[in-house]
Design a protein around this motif. Structure first.
Motif: not given
Length: 441
Positions: A95-101, A198-200, A202-206
Protein backbone atom coordinates in the motif's frame (compact mmCIF):
# COMPACT_ATOMS: atom_id res chain seq x y z
CA UNK A 1 25.85 59.69 1.58
CA UNK A 2 26.90 56.98 4.05
CA UNK A 3 28.07 53.57 2.88
CA UNK A 4 25.14 51.95 4.70
CA UNK A 5 22.68 54.08 2.74
CA UNK A 6 24.48 53.31 -0.54
CA UNK A 7 24.26 49.58 0.22
CA UNK A 8 20.55 49.90 0.98
CA UNK A 9 20.01 51.84 -2.25
CA UNK A 10 21.83 49.14 -4.24
CA UNK A 11 19.78 46.38 -2.67
CA UNK A 12 16.45 48.17 -3.20
CA UNK A 13 17.35 49.04 -6.81
CA UNK A 14 18.16 45.40 -7.51
CA UNK A 15 14.86 44.21 -6.02
CA UNK A 16 12.96 46.82 -8.04
CA UNK A 17 14.56 45.64 -11.28
CA UNK A 18 13.78 42.01 -10.41
CA UNK A 19 10.13 42.90 -9.84
CA UNK A 20 9.96 44.29 -13.40
CA UNK A 21 10.63 40.79 -14.72
CA UNK A 22 14.17 41.41 -15.94
CA UNK A 23 16.56 38.48 -16.01
CA UNK A 24 18.26 37.84 -12.70
CA UNK A 25 21.84 38.16 -13.92
CA UNK A 26 20.99 41.30 -15.91
CA UNK A 27 19.37 43.11 -12.98
CA UNK A 28 22.08 42.19 -10.47
CA UNK A 29 25.00 42.78 -12.82
CA UNK A 30 23.61 46.13 -13.98
CA UNK A 31 23.23 47.45 -10.42
CA UNK A 32 26.72 46.20 -9.50
CA UNK A 33 28.50 47.75 -12.49
CA UNK A 34 26.66 51.09 -12.35
CA UNK A 35 27.29 51.34 -8.60
CA UNK A 36 30.99 50.57 -9.07
CA UNK A 37 31.35 53.25 -11.76
CA UNK A 38 29.51 55.87 -9.69
CA UNK A 39 31.52 55.07 -6.55
CA UNK A 40 35.02 54.67 -7.94
CA UNK A 41 34.92 56.12 -11.45
CA UNK A 42 36.78 54.41 -14.29
CA UNK A 43 38.58 52.20 -11.80
CA UNK A 44 35.24 50.65 -10.90
CA UNK A 45 35.14 48.91 -14.27
CA UNK A 46 37.95 46.67 -13.05
CA UNK A 47 35.57 45.04 -10.55
CA UNK A 48 33.44 43.41 -13.25
CA UNK A 49 36.56 42.40 -15.21
CA UNK A 50 38.17 40.86 -12.12
CA UNK A 51 34.95 38.96 -11.34
CA UNK A 52 34.91 37.55 -14.88
CA UNK A 53 38.54 36.44 -14.64
CA UNK A 54 37.89 34.86 -11.25
CA UNK A 55 34.99 32.91 -12.75
CA UNK A 56 37.02 31.69 -15.72
CA UNK A 57 39.89 30.56 -13.47
CA UNK A 58 37.67 28.62 -11.05
CA UNK A 59 38.49 25.06 -12.02
CA UNK A 60 35.59 23.28 -10.20
CA UNK A 61 33.14 25.21 -12.38
CA UNK A 62 33.85 22.61 -15.08
CA UNK A 63 31.69 20.22 -13.08
CA UNK A 64 28.58 22.28 -13.82
CA UNK A 65 28.10 21.53 -17.55
CA UNK A 66 29.22 17.93 -17.03
CA UNK A 67 26.54 17.13 -14.46
CA UNK A 68 23.85 19.02 -16.36
CA UNK A 69 24.78 17.02 -19.49
CA UNK A 70 24.60 13.76 -17.51
CA UNK A 71 21.14 14.54 -16.19
CA UNK A 72 19.68 15.49 -19.56
CA UNK A 73 21.26 12.45 -21.22
CA UNK A 74 19.46 10.18 -18.74
CA UNK A 75 16.19 12.03 -19.25
CA UNK A 76 16.28 12.35 -23.05
CA UNK A 77 17.45 8.76 -23.65
CA UNK A 78 14.63 7.27 -21.57
CA UNK A 79 16.86 5.48 -19.04
CA UNK A 80 14.78 7.03 -16.23
CA UNK A 81 11.64 5.36 -17.69
CA UNK A 82 13.23 1.92 -17.28
CA UNK A 83 14.18 2.73 -13.69
CA UNK A 84 10.62 3.69 -12.78
CA UNK A 85 9.27 0.49 -14.32
CA UNK A 86 11.58 -1.48 -12.02
CA UNK A 87 10.34 0.37 -8.91
CA UNK A 88 6.77 0.00 -10.17
CA UNK A 89 6.94 -3.78 -10.30
CA UNK A 90 8.92 -4.39 -7.11
CA UNK A 91 7.16 -1.86 -4.86
CA UNK A 92 3.64 -2.19 -6.27
CA UNK A 93 2.38 -4.94 -3.91
CA UNK A 94 2.63 -2.57 -0.92
CA UNK A 95 0.00 0.00 0.00
CA UNK A 96 1.58 3.24 -1.13
CA UNK A 97 4.35 1.20 -2.76
CA UNK A 98 4.31 3.10 -6.04
CA UNK A 99 4.60 6.40 -4.16
CA UNK A 100 7.57 4.96 -2.23
CA UNK A 101 9.05 3.81 -5.53
CA UNK A 102 8.61 7.35 -6.85
CA UNK A 103 10.67 8.72 -3.94
CA UNK A 104 13.33 6.08 -4.66
CA UNK A 105 13.29 7.12 -8.32
CA UNK A 106 13.74 10.76 -7.33
CA UNK A 107 16.70 9.88 -5.10
CA UNK A 108 18.30 7.99 -7.99
CA UNK A 109 17.68 10.85 -10.42
CA UNK A 110 19.03 13.34 -7.87
CA UNK A 111 22.21 11.28 -7.50
CA UNK A 112 22.74 11.50 -11.26
CA UNK A 113 21.54 15.00 -12.05
CA UNK A 114 21.76 17.76 -9.45
CA UNK A 115 18.75 19.77 -10.60
CA UNK A 116 15.22 19.89 -9.21
CA UNK A 117 13.60 20.62 -12.55
CA UNK A 118 14.86 17.35 -14.08
CA UNK A 119 13.29 15.27 -11.30
CA UNK A 120 10.06 17.22 -11.62
CA UNK A 121 9.91 16.66 -15.38
CA UNK A 122 10.53 12.92 -15.03
CA UNK A 123 8.11 12.53 -12.12
CA UNK A 124 5.30 14.52 -13.71
CA UNK A 125 5.62 12.87 -17.13
CA UNK A 126 6.29 9.25 -16.06
CA UNK A 127 5.15 8.67 -12.48
CA UNK A 128 2.14 10.97 -12.07
CA UNK A 129 -0.04 9.55 -14.91
CA UNK A 130 0.69 5.99 -13.76
CA UNK A 131 -0.09 6.77 -10.11
CA UNK A 132 -3.38 8.45 -11.02
CA UNK A 133 -4.33 5.55 -13.29
CA UNK A 134 -3.71 3.16 -10.40
CA UNK A 135 -6.20 5.01 -8.19
CA UNK A 136 -3.74 6.87 -5.98
CA UNK A 137 -4.99 10.01 -4.27
CA UNK A 138 -4.13 12.92 -6.55
CA UNK A 139 -3.30 15.29 -3.69
CA UNK A 140 -0.88 12.89 -2.02
CA UNK A 141 0.99 11.86 -5.17
CA UNK A 142 1.27 15.44 -6.39
CA UNK A 143 2.99 16.29 -3.12
CA UNK A 144 5.19 13.19 -3.38
CA UNK A 145 6.55 14.23 -6.78
CA UNK A 146 7.16 17.83 -5.76
CA UNK A 147 8.92 16.81 -2.53
CA UNK A 148 10.94 14.08 -4.21
CA UNK A 149 12.12 16.33 -7.03
CA UNK A 150 13.36 18.92 -4.52
CA UNK A 151 15.96 16.38 -3.33
CA UNK A 152 17.89 17.11 -6.52
CA UNK A 153 19.34 20.30 -5.08
CA UNK A 154 20.60 18.59 -1.89
CA UNK A 155 21.82 15.11 -2.81
CA UNK A 156 25.14 15.24 -4.71
CA UNK A 157 25.96 16.18 -7.41
CA UNK A 158 23.92 19.25 -6.45
CA UNK A 159 24.32 22.15 -8.88
CA UNK A 160 23.01 24.54 -6.20
CA UNK A 161 25.84 23.52 -3.86
CA UNK A 162 28.32 24.13 -6.69
CA UNK A 163 26.99 27.68 -7.00
CA UNK A 164 27.09 28.14 -3.23
CA UNK A 165 30.65 26.85 -3.13
CA UNK A 166 31.67 29.34 -5.81
CA UNK A 167 30.10 32.33 -4.06
CA UNK A 168 31.00 31.31 -0.49
CA UNK A 169 34.50 30.13 -1.55
CA UNK A 170 33.99 26.70 0.02
CA UNK A 171 35.21 23.30 -1.32
CA UNK A 172 32.49 21.76 -3.50
CA UNK A 173 33.58 18.24 -2.56
CA UNK A 174 32.94 18.93 1.13
CA UNK A 175 29.59 20.55 0.35
CA UNK A 176 28.47 17.53 -1.65
CA UNK A 177 29.44 15.09 1.07
CA UNK A 178 27.69 17.31 3.62
CA UNK A 179 24.44 16.96 1.67
CA UNK A 180 24.43 13.14 1.58
CA UNK A 181 23.06 12.25 5.04
CA UNK A 182 20.55 15.16 5.26
CA UNK A 183 19.26 14.29 1.79
CA UNK A 184 18.87 10.58 2.55
CA UNK A 185 17.35 11.42 5.95
CA UNK A 186 14.76 13.63 4.29
CA UNK A 187 13.95 10.94 1.71
CA UNK A 188 13.55 8.45 4.58
CA UNK A 189 11.16 10.80 6.37
CA UNK A 190 9.11 11.13 3.18
CA UNK A 191 8.89 7.33 2.88
CA UNK A 192 7.95 7.00 6.57
CA UNK A 193 5.14 9.50 6.10
CA UNK A 194 3.81 7.63 3.05
CA UNK A 195 3.91 4.27 4.88
CA UNK A 196 2.08 5.62 7.94
CA UNK A 197 -0.46 7.57 5.90
CA UNK A 198 -1.30 4.64 3.62
CA UNK A 199 -1.52 2.26 6.57
CA UNK A 200 -4.09 4.56 8.21
CA UNK A 201 -5.89 5.27 4.91
CA UNK A 202 -5.22 2.35 2.51
CA UNK A 203 -7.48 3.83 -0.17
CA UNK A 204 -4.96 6.69 -0.70
CA UNK A 205 -2.37 4.28 -2.12
CA UNK A 206 -3.88 0.98 -3.29
CA UNK A 207 -1.60 -1.98 -3.92
CA UNK A 208 -1.33 -3.59 -7.33
CA UNK A 209 -4.26 -6.00 -7.94
CA UNK A 210 -3.56 -9.66 -7.18
CA UNK A 211 -4.17 -10.75 -10.79
CA UNK A 212 -1.70 -8.18 -12.12
CA UNK A 213 0.96 -9.28 -9.63
CA UNK A 214 0.55 -12.91 -10.67
CA UNK A 215 0.81 -11.93 -14.33
CA UNK A 216 4.38 -10.69 -13.73
CA UNK A 217 6.69 -13.68 -13.53
CA UNK A 218 9.85 -13.85 -11.45
CA UNK A 219 11.81 -13.98 -14.70
CA UNK A 220 10.30 -10.65 -15.68
CA UNK A 221 11.02 -9.17 -12.25
CA UNK A 222 14.65 -10.25 -12.41
CA UNK A 223 14.92 -8.89 -15.94
CA UNK A 224 13.57 -5.54 -14.77
CA UNK A 225 16.29 -5.37 -12.12
CA UNK A 226 18.70 -4.85 -14.98
CA UNK A 227 17.17 -1.40 -15.37
CA UNK A 228 18.93 -0.46 -12.16
CA UNK A 229 22.33 -1.57 -13.39
CA UNK A 230 22.95 1.47 -15.60
CA UNK A 231 22.13 4.06 -12.88
CA UNK A 232 24.24 2.13 -10.35
CA UNK A 233 27.10 1.99 -12.83
CA UNK A 234 26.85 5.73 -13.47
CA UNK A 235 26.61 6.56 -9.77
CA UNK A 236 29.55 4.34 -8.80
CA UNK A 237 31.73 5.52 -11.66
CA UNK A 238 31.12 9.10 -10.59
CA UNK A 239 30.74 9.18 -6.79
CA UNK A 240 32.45 5.93 -5.86
CA UNK A 241 35.70 6.75 -7.65
CA UNK A 242 35.69 10.21 -6.08
CA UNK A 243 35.19 8.87 -2.54
CA UNK A 244 37.97 6.32 -3.06
CA UNK A 245 40.32 9.11 -4.04
CA UNK A 246 40.89 7.76 -7.56
CA UNK A 247 39.39 10.78 -9.34
CA UNK A 248 39.17 14.44 -8.50
CA UNK A 249 35.89 16.36 -8.40
CA UNK A 250 36.16 17.57 -11.99
CA UNK A 251 37.36 14.19 -13.23
CA UNK A 252 34.35 12.56 -11.53
CA UNK A 253 31.96 14.86 -13.39
CA UNK A 254 33.60 13.95 -16.69
CA UNK A 255 33.41 10.24 -15.83
CA UNK A 256 29.71 10.61 -14.97
CA UNK A 257 28.92 12.36 -18.26
CA UNK A 258 30.85 9.72 -20.21
CA UNK A 259 29.16 6.88 -18.29
CA UNK A 260 25.67 8.28 -19.00
CA UNK A 261 26.51 8.57 -22.70
CA UNK A 262 27.93 5.03 -22.76
CA UNK A 263 24.82 3.66 -21.02
CA UNK A 264 22.56 5.34 -23.58
CA UNK A 265 24.74 3.94 -26.39
CA UNK A 266 24.65 0.38 -25.01
CA UNK A 267 20.86 0.62 -24.62
CA UNK A 268 20.67 1.79 -28.24
CA UNK A 269 19.01 5.04 -27.18
CA UNK A 270 21.78 7.41 -28.30
CA UNK A 271 20.28 8.93 -31.44
CA UNK A 272 21.23 12.17 -33.17
CA UNK A 273 18.06 13.81 -31.81
CA UNK A 274 18.85 12.74 -28.22
CA UNK A 275 22.38 14.11 -28.47
CA UNK A 276 21.19 17.38 -30.04
CA UNK A 277 18.53 17.96 -27.35
CA UNK A 278 20.95 17.08 -24.55
CA UNK A 279 23.66 19.43 -25.83
CA UNK A 280 21.22 22.26 -26.50
CA UNK A 281 19.67 22.11 -23.03
CA UNK A 282 23.07 21.68 -21.36
CA UNK A 283 24.44 24.75 -23.12
CA UNK A 284 21.41 26.85 -22.17
CA UNK A 285 21.45 25.89 -18.48
CA UNK A 286 25.24 26.16 -18.14
CA UNK A 287 25.40 29.62 -19.73
CA UNK A 288 22.56 30.84 -17.53
CA UNK A 289 24.36 29.70 -14.38
CA UNK A 290 27.68 31.22 -15.48
CA UNK A 291 26.07 34.62 -16.07
CA UNK A 292 24.38 34.43 -12.67
CA UNK A 293 27.65 33.57 -10.91
CA UNK A 294 29.44 36.40 -12.74
CA UNK A 295 26.78 38.89 -11.63
CA UNK A 296 26.94 37.58 -8.06
CA UNK A 297 30.73 37.94 -7.88
CA UNK A 298 30.56 41.50 -9.20
CA UNK A 299 27.78 42.47 -6.80
CA UNK A 300 29.61 40.87 -3.88
CA UNK A 301 32.84 42.72 -4.71
CA UNK A 302 31.05 46.08 -4.58
CA UNK A 303 29.39 45.15 -1.27
CA UNK A 304 32.75 44.10 0.18
CA UNK A 305 34.24 47.40 -0.92
CA UNK A 306 31.49 49.32 0.86
CA UNK A 307 31.89 47.41 4.10
CA UNK A 308 28.16 46.65 4.05
CA UNK A 309 28.63 43.27 5.74
CA UNK A 310 30.19 44.88 8.83
CA UNK A 311 27.34 47.41 8.94
CA UNK A 312 24.72 44.64 8.85
CA UNK A 313 26.52 42.65 11.52
CA UNK A 314 26.65 45.75 13.72
CA UNK A 315 22.94 46.38 13.15
CA UNK A 316 21.92 42.86 14.23
CA UNK A 317 24.40 42.40 17.06
CA UNK A 318 24.79 45.87 18.54
CA UNK A 319 21.53 47.68 17.81
CA UNK A 320 19.04 44.78 17.92
CA UNK A 321 21.11 42.85 20.48
CA UNK A 322 20.44 39.50 18.79
CA UNK A 323 22.46 36.37 19.43
CA UNK A 324 24.09 34.28 16.66
CA UNK A 325 21.32 31.68 16.57
CA UNK A 326 18.56 34.30 16.48
CA UNK A 327 20.27 35.98 13.52
CA UNK A 328 20.65 32.61 11.78
CA UNK A 329 16.95 31.80 12.22
CA UNK A 330 16.01 35.24 10.84
CA UNK A 331 18.17 34.51 7.78
CA UNK A 332 16.42 31.20 7.15
CA UNK A 333 12.99 32.82 7.51
CA UNK A 334 13.98 35.50 4.99
CA UNK A 335 15.03 32.75 2.55
CA UNK A 336 11.62 31.12 2.85
CA UNK A 337 9.92 34.47 2.30
CA UNK A 338 11.99 35.22 -0.80
CA UNK A 339 11.44 31.70 -2.08
CA UNK A 340 7.76 32.49 -2.48
CA UNK A 341 8.78 34.80 -5.34
CA UNK A 342 12.29 33.79 -6.53
CA UNK A 343 14.15 30.61 -7.48
CA UNK A 344 17.15 29.27 -5.56
CA UNK A 345 19.87 30.84 -7.71
CA UNK A 346 18.25 34.28 -7.51
CA UNK A 347 18.00 34.00 -3.72
CA UNK A 348 21.61 32.95 -3.41
CA UNK A 349 22.88 35.75 -5.63
CA UNK A 350 20.83 38.40 -3.83
CA UNK A 351 21.70 37.55 -0.24
CA UNK A 352 25.05 35.72 -0.47
CA UNK A 353 27.08 38.95 -0.36
CA UNK A 354 25.24 39.79 2.88
CA UNK A 355 24.66 36.47 4.62
CA UNK A 356 27.70 34.31 3.88
CA UNK A 357 30.33 36.64 5.40
CA UNK A 358 27.99 37.32 8.32
CA UNK A 359 27.56 33.60 8.99
CA UNK A 360 31.34 33.21 9.06
CA UNK A 361 31.71 36.23 11.37
CA UNK A 362 29.16 34.73 13.77
CA UNK A 363 31.33 31.62 14.09
CA UNK A 364 29.24 29.12 12.11
CA UNK A 365 30.68 26.57 9.70
CA UNK A 366 30.08 27.68 6.11
CA UNK A 367 29.86 24.11 4.79
CA UNK A 368 27.14 23.34 7.34
CA UNK A 369 25.38 26.59 6.44
CA UNK A 370 25.43 25.58 2.77
CA UNK A 371 23.28 22.56 3.69
CA UNK A 372 20.94 24.74 5.75
CA UNK A 373 20.60 27.15 2.83
CA UNK A 374 19.82 24.31 0.42
CA UNK A 375 17.17 22.74 2.69
CA UNK A 376 15.60 26.18 3.11
CA UNK A 377 15.54 26.49 -0.69
CA UNK A 378 13.68 23.17 -0.85
CA UNK A 379 11.08 24.54 1.57
CA UNK A 380 10.84 27.79 -0.39
CA UNK A 381 10.36 25.83 -3.62
CA UNK A 382 7.11 24.42 -2.24
CA UNK A 383 5.75 27.39 -0.31
CA UNK A 384 2.63 29.13 -1.71
CA UNK A 385 1.76 31.41 -3.33
CA UNK A 386 4.62 31.42 -5.87
CA UNK A 387 6.86 28.49 -4.96
CA UNK A 388 8.95 27.39 -7.93
CA UNK A 389 7.88 23.72 -7.83
CA UNK A 390 4.20 24.64 -7.49
CA UNK A 391 4.11 26.27 -10.91
CA UNK A 392 6.29 23.62 -12.52
CA UNK A 393 3.76 21.04 -11.35
CA UNK A 394 0.85 23.16 -12.54
CA UNK A 395 2.43 23.35 -16.00
CA UNK A 396 3.06 19.58 -16.20
CA UNK A 397 0.09 18.07 -14.33
CA UNK A 398 -3.07 16.80 -16.10
CA UNK A 399 -6.23 18.98 -15.99
CA UNK A 400 -7.85 17.06 -13.14
CA UNK A 401 -5.06 18.23 -10.78
CA UNK A 402 -6.07 21.78 -9.88
CA UNK A 403 -3.90 24.55 -8.44
CA UNK A 404 -5.71 24.14 -5.11
CA UNK A 405 -4.79 20.42 -5.10
CA UNK A 406 -1.16 21.35 -5.68
CA UNK A 407 -1.15 23.89 -2.86
CA UNK A 408 -2.79 21.47 -0.41
CA UNK A 409 -0.53 18.57 -1.41
CA UNK A 410 2.70 20.18 -0.24
CA UNK A 411 1.66 20.91 3.37
CA UNK A 412 2.82 17.64 5.05
CA UNK A 413 6.03 17.56 3.04
CA UNK A 414 6.90 21.16 3.91
CA UNK A 415 6.43 20.25 7.59
CA UNK A 416 8.77 17.26 7.12
CA UNK A 417 11.37 19.52 5.49
CA UNK A 418 11.13 21.97 8.38
CA UNK A 419 11.71 19.04 10.76
CA UNK A 420 14.79 18.03 8.75
CA UNK A 421 16.05 21.63 8.83
CA UNK A 422 15.65 21.76 12.62
CA UNK A 423 17.45 18.42 13.03
CA UNK A 424 20.43 19.58 10.95
CA UNK A 425 20.56 22.84 12.91
CA UNK A 426 20.45 21.00 16.25
CA UNK A 427 22.90 18.28 15.18
CA UNK A 428 25.45 19.81 12.77
CA UNK A 429 27.34 16.49 12.56
CA UNK A 430 24.52 15.14 10.39
CA UNK A 431 26.03 17.31 7.67
CA UNK A 432 29.65 17.60 8.79
CA UNK A 433 30.59 14.06 9.81
CA UNK A 434 31.00 12.59 6.30
CA UNK A 435 33.18 15.38 4.82
CA UNK A 436 35.30 15.49 8.00
CA UNK A 437 35.78 11.72 7.94
CA UNK A 438 36.58 11.58 4.22
CA UNK A 439 39.05 14.45 4.15
CA UNK A 440 40.73 13.31 7.37
CA UNK A 441 41.73 10.01 5.79
Amino acid sequence: MSYELIALLMFSSMMLLLLTGKRVFGAIGFVAVVSALLLWGDGGSEIAFSAAMKLMKWYPLLTLPMFVFMGYMLSESGLADDLYRMFHVWMGPLHGGLAIGTIALMVAISAMNGLSVAGMAIGASIALPELLRRGYDKIMVTGVIQAGSSLGILIPPSVVLVLYGMIARQPVGQLWLAGVFPGLMMAGLFVLYIVIRCRLQPDLGPALPEEERQAISWTEKVRLLKAGIAPLFIFFSMTGLFLMGITSLVESSAVGAAAATLAALLKRRLTAQVMEETLRKTLGISCMFMWIILAALCFGAVFDGLGAVNAIEGFFVDRMNLGPWEILIMMQLSFILMGMFLDDTAMLVIVAPLYVPLVGALGFDLVWYGVLYTITCQIAYMTPPFGYNLFLMRAMAPPEVTLRDIYVSVTPFVLIMILALVLVMMFPQLALWLPQWHYAR
